[in-house]
Enzyme design. Structure first.
Site, PDB file in Angstrom:
ATOM      1  N   LYS A 105       0.835  -1.198   0.000  1.00 31.83           N
ATOM      2  CA  LYS A 105       0.000   0.000   0.000  1.00 31.83           C
ATOM      3  C   LYS A 105       0.875   1.255   0.000  1.00 31.83           C
ATOM      4  O   LYS A 105       2.011   1.207   0.455  1.00 31.83           O
ATOM      5  CB  LYS A 105      -0.854   0.029   1.283  1.00 31.83           C
ATOM      6  CG  LYS A 105      -1.996  -0.951   1.309  1.00 31.83           C
ATOM      7  CD  LYS A 105      -2.798  -0.796   2.604  1.00 31.83           C
ATOM      8  CE  LYS A 105      -3.939  -1.789   2.670  1.00 31.83           C
ATOM      9  NZ  LYS A 105      -4.976  -1.599   1.645  1.00 31.83           N
TER      10      LYS A 105
ATOM     11  N   ARG B 162     -10.409 -11.448   2.017  1.00 27.71           N
ATOM     12  CA  ARG B 162     -11.293 -12.483   1.460  1.00 27.71           C
ATOM     13  C   ARG B 162     -10.665 -13.877   1.570  1.00 27.71           C
ATOM     14  O   ARG B 162     -11.366 -14.875   1.661  1.00 27.71           O
ATOM     15  CB  ARG B 162     -11.650 -12.122   0.008  1.00 27.71           C
ATOM     16  CG  ARG B 162     -10.469 -12.043  -0.920  1.00 27.71           C
ATOM     17  CD  ARG B 162     -10.783 -11.297  -2.213  1.00 27.71           C
ATOM     18  NE  ARG B 162     -10.897  -9.851  -1.996  1.00 27.71           N
ATOM     19  CZ  ARG B 162     -11.234  -8.979  -2.952  1.00 27.71           C
ATOM     20  NH1 ARG B 162     -11.484  -9.401  -4.176  1.00 27.71           N
ATOM     21  NH2 ARG B 162     -11.321  -7.691  -2.675  1.00 27.71           N
TER      22      ARG B 162
HETATM   23  N1  BES Z   1      -8.102  -3.673   4.392  1.00 27.10           N
HETATM   24  C1  BES Z   1      -8.293  -3.260   3.068  1.00 27.10           C
HETATM   25  C2  BES Z   1      -9.583  -2.482   2.857  1.00 27.10           C
HETATM   26  C3  BES Z   1      -9.710  -1.171   3.586  1.00 27.10           C
HETATM   27  C4  BES Z   1      -9.493   0.020   2.929  1.00 27.10           C
HETATM   28  C5  BES Z   1     -10.118  -1.131   4.893  1.00 27.10           C
HETATM   29  C6  BES Z   1      -9.643   1.223   3.588  1.00 27.10           C
HETATM   30  C7  BES Z   1     -10.281   0.058   5.546  1.00 27.10           C
HETATM   31  C8  BES Z   1     -10.047   1.242   4.906  1.00 27.10           C
HETATM   32  C9  BES Z   1      -8.322  -4.477   2.146  1.00 27.10           C
HETATM   33  O1  BES Z   1      -7.562  -5.553   2.563  1.00 27.10           O
HETATM   34  C10 BES Z   1      -7.767  -4.031   0.841  1.00 27.10           C
HETATM   35  O2  BES Z   1      -6.621  -3.682   0.793  1.00 27.10           O
HETATM   36  N2  BES Z   1      -8.584  -4.069  -0.188  1.00 27.10           N
HETATM   37  C11 BES Z   1      -8.168  -3.683  -1.475  1.00 27.10           C
HETATM   38  C12 BES Z   1      -8.686  -4.718  -2.431  1.00 27.10           C
HETATM   39  C13 BES Z   1      -8.166  -4.586  -3.820  1.00 27.10           C
HETATM   40  C14 BES Z   1      -6.695  -4.910  -3.877  1.00 27.10           C
HETATM   41  C15 BES Z   1      -8.961  -5.513  -4.697  1.00 27.10           C
HETATM   42  C16 BES Z   1      -8.771  -2.319  -1.793  1.00 27.10           C
HETATM   43  O3  BES Z   1      -9.909  -2.065  -1.383  1.00 27.10           O
HETATM   44  O4  BES Z   1      -8.099  -1.507  -2.398  1.00 27.10           O
HETATM   45 MN    MN Z   2      -5.531  -5.410   1.914  1.00 26.84          MN
END
Ligand code: BES
Ligand code: MN
Ligand code: ZN
Length: 513
Positions: A287, A361
């Site tokens: 990230k 997931r």
């Molecule tokens: N934990 C994150 C989602 C999240 C984002 C939680 C902001 C709280 C605040 C999740 O694991 C994630 O990184 N999701 C990705 C999925 C994508 C790679 C398909 C996302 O939402 O960008």
């Molecule tokens: Mn994630």
């Protein structure tokens, strides 16, 4: 909770503050009117000298009581049109009063709710219990890691130690007391969820989280069982294990049982599943740096599940519930899983990892399989900070609810409206599920339209792990996990979203009477 709440028919001794209800156009409640008379019209005089406070819902006005009064201050709370009031209005009002109590450094406050509070939608007893609950919920504070000025009175976050709720009718006192037993339990469960989410990720990681669950749950009579990473291997939880592989701290799952309806109950248990990623760096698909600290709260689903179990056990809910939290830390390292890896889930389905940041997931897939295989539950509800896409869709106001059963949605919607934990129904559609079909494995962990509909494709992925005919709800709480600013019943920070709505859902629809 460090405030002592008591309910009584009358109260005459002194206190720092009297909290009084005022309705639309500054119509005073019975108690406000009585105190106004006793103080030669101090309240009505101040109200007449200003224009801002009109008794509208959400308004607060604090004024000095005269020298010979039993109180130091009066806090007037606006309620607007009395006919439309619900229990939730009182809870919100209670939360809104708290900052004023705090700024007055009040230690002891008396709250007056009179008979006229009883309306079509709320009785004065319930109104009292909910208003007190609002005060309690807003008083949450996390200062465990503050060392400086710890003993300094001025810096202490809250002086309030006693709230006496006066409600004149005898039955109202009893009604308030019994309602508050349940509401207090749900506030305490919510506090546990907030505490867990506030914990820094160097202190709260899978193993320490599991230990914390044992410490919290066992004294309440909740049975706790830890599935450590070795057992996870034996069970074939290849998806959840992959997520934790990059971390020094091995992943685990924790199962909790609350058998409040008794072992002999013919009903299958209700099942709750929580995403517990104790820190989500994104892994190799790392990230960006900005705001990454918030990813310590990527265990918000697991926190809510723990808070719910605490609530149910504290109030001895007559229902059988089993819960599982999937705990892992998503880190990049030479051991980490990679984009392109294919993993085999406990269900037997293989998954090609296209993005290691779509890790929640994977954890949930194995937790969902385990709980359904082992307990054949009546219904399954999972909670997860699953996607950024749900934030794009619903912002920070609503959690997304993906549900395969209309009756269950009706019940959840009802509980949502009653508790103010907002849920919005989102689509489960075969088209989203099909987007998750794999290229070289059974499934991909990313939808083939990239970020479009990301919350829906994530739900579609989870759906592949739900048994046919199983009642299931997936709550994506990424948007509601933490508030950026104070709200009436939640100070800025983690919300503990899910505890109260699910507790209400269970209490109203699934508990033995
Ligand atoms: N934990 C994150 C989602 C999240 C984002 C939680 C902001 C709280 C605040 C999740 O694991 C994630 O990184 N999701 C990705 C999925 C994508 C790679 C398909 C996302 O939402 O960008
Ligand atoms: Mn994630
Ligand atoms: Zn995540």
């Amino acid at each position: 909770m460090n405030i002592d709440f008591t309910f009584t028919e009358s109260h005459t001794s002194s206190a720092d503050v009297a909290i009084l209800c005022v309705y639309a156009n500054n119509r005073l409640s019975t108690s406000a009117e009585r105190l106004d008379k006793e103080t030669n019209g101090v309240i009505s005089d101040i109200l007449a000298r200003q224009k801002k406070f009109t008794g509208k819902a959400g308004q607060i006005l604090s004024l000095n009581a005269p020298k010979d009064s039993a109180y130091g201050h009066f806090i007037l709370v606006g309620f607007g049109d009395a006919d439309k009031l619900t229990a939730l209005c009182y809870e919100t009002a209670g939360g809104s009063v708290f900052p004023t109590l705090k700024s007055l450094s009040a230690e002891k406050a008396v709250l007056f709710i009179d008979d006229e509070a009883t309306r079509e939608k709320v009785t004065s007893g319930l109104a009292t219990a909910h208003m007190v609950t609002g005060i309690a919920l807003r008083s949450y504070n996390f200062s465990k890691y503050k060392q400086q000025n710890k003993d300094d009175e001025e810096c202490s976050s809250n002086n309030l130690s006693e709230v006496i709720a006066v409600t004149s009718a005898k039955d109202a006192v009893k009604a308030a007391e019994s309602a508050f037993v349940n509401l207090k339990a749900s506030a305490e469960g919510t506090f546990l969820a907030r505490d867990l989410m506030n914990e820094p990720p160097n202190f709260l990681y899978p193993e320490s989280f599991a230990q914390r669950i044992k410490d919290e749950m066992k004294p309440l009579g909740v049975k706790v069982e830890v599935i450590d990473h070795k057992k996870m291997e034996k069970l074939g939880m290849g998806a959840a294990l992959a997520v934790g592989k990059g971390s020094e701290r091995p992943p685990c799952m924790v199962v909790m049982h609350w058998d409040g309806a008794g072992k002999k109950s013919e009903n299958a248990p209700l099942a709750f599943v929580g995403k517990g990623v104790t820190f989500d760096t994104g892994g190799i698909s790392i990230k960006p740096a900005g705001g990454m600290d918030e990813m310590k709260m990527d265990m918000g689903g697991a926190a809510a599940v723990c808070g719910l179990m605490k609530t149910l056990a504290s109030r001895k809910a007559k229902v059988n519930v089993v819960a599982i939290v999937g705990l892992a830390e998503n880190m990049p390292s030479h051991n980490a899983y990679r984009p392109g890896d294919v993993v085999t889930s406990m269900s037997g389905k293989t998954i090609e990892v296209l993005n290691t940041d779509a890790e929640g997931r994977l954890v949930l897939a194995d937790a969902l399989t385990y709980i359904q295989n082992t307990y054949n539950p009546e219904l399954v509800i999972d909670l997860a900070t699953l996607t950024g896409a749900i934030l794009v869709a619903l912002g920070m106001e609503y959690s997304g609810a993906f549900i395969n059963d209309n009756e269950m949605w009706a019940n959840l919607e009802d509980a949502s409206k009653n508790t103010g934990e907002k849920l919005w129904r989102m689509p489960l559609d075969e088209a989203y599920r099909k987007q998750m079909d794999g290229n070289i494995a059974d499934l991909n962990n990313l939808g083939n339209e990239g970020r479009f509909g990301g919350a829906c494709t994530a739900a579609g992925f989870l759906e592949c792990f739900i048994d046919k005919d199983r009642k299931w709800a997936h709550l994506d709480i990424a948007g509601t996990m933490a508030w950026k600013k104070d709200k009436p019943t939640v100070p800025k920070g983690p919300v503990g979203f899910g505890v109260r709505v699910l507790n209400k859902f269970i209490a109203d629809h699934y508990e033995q009477k």
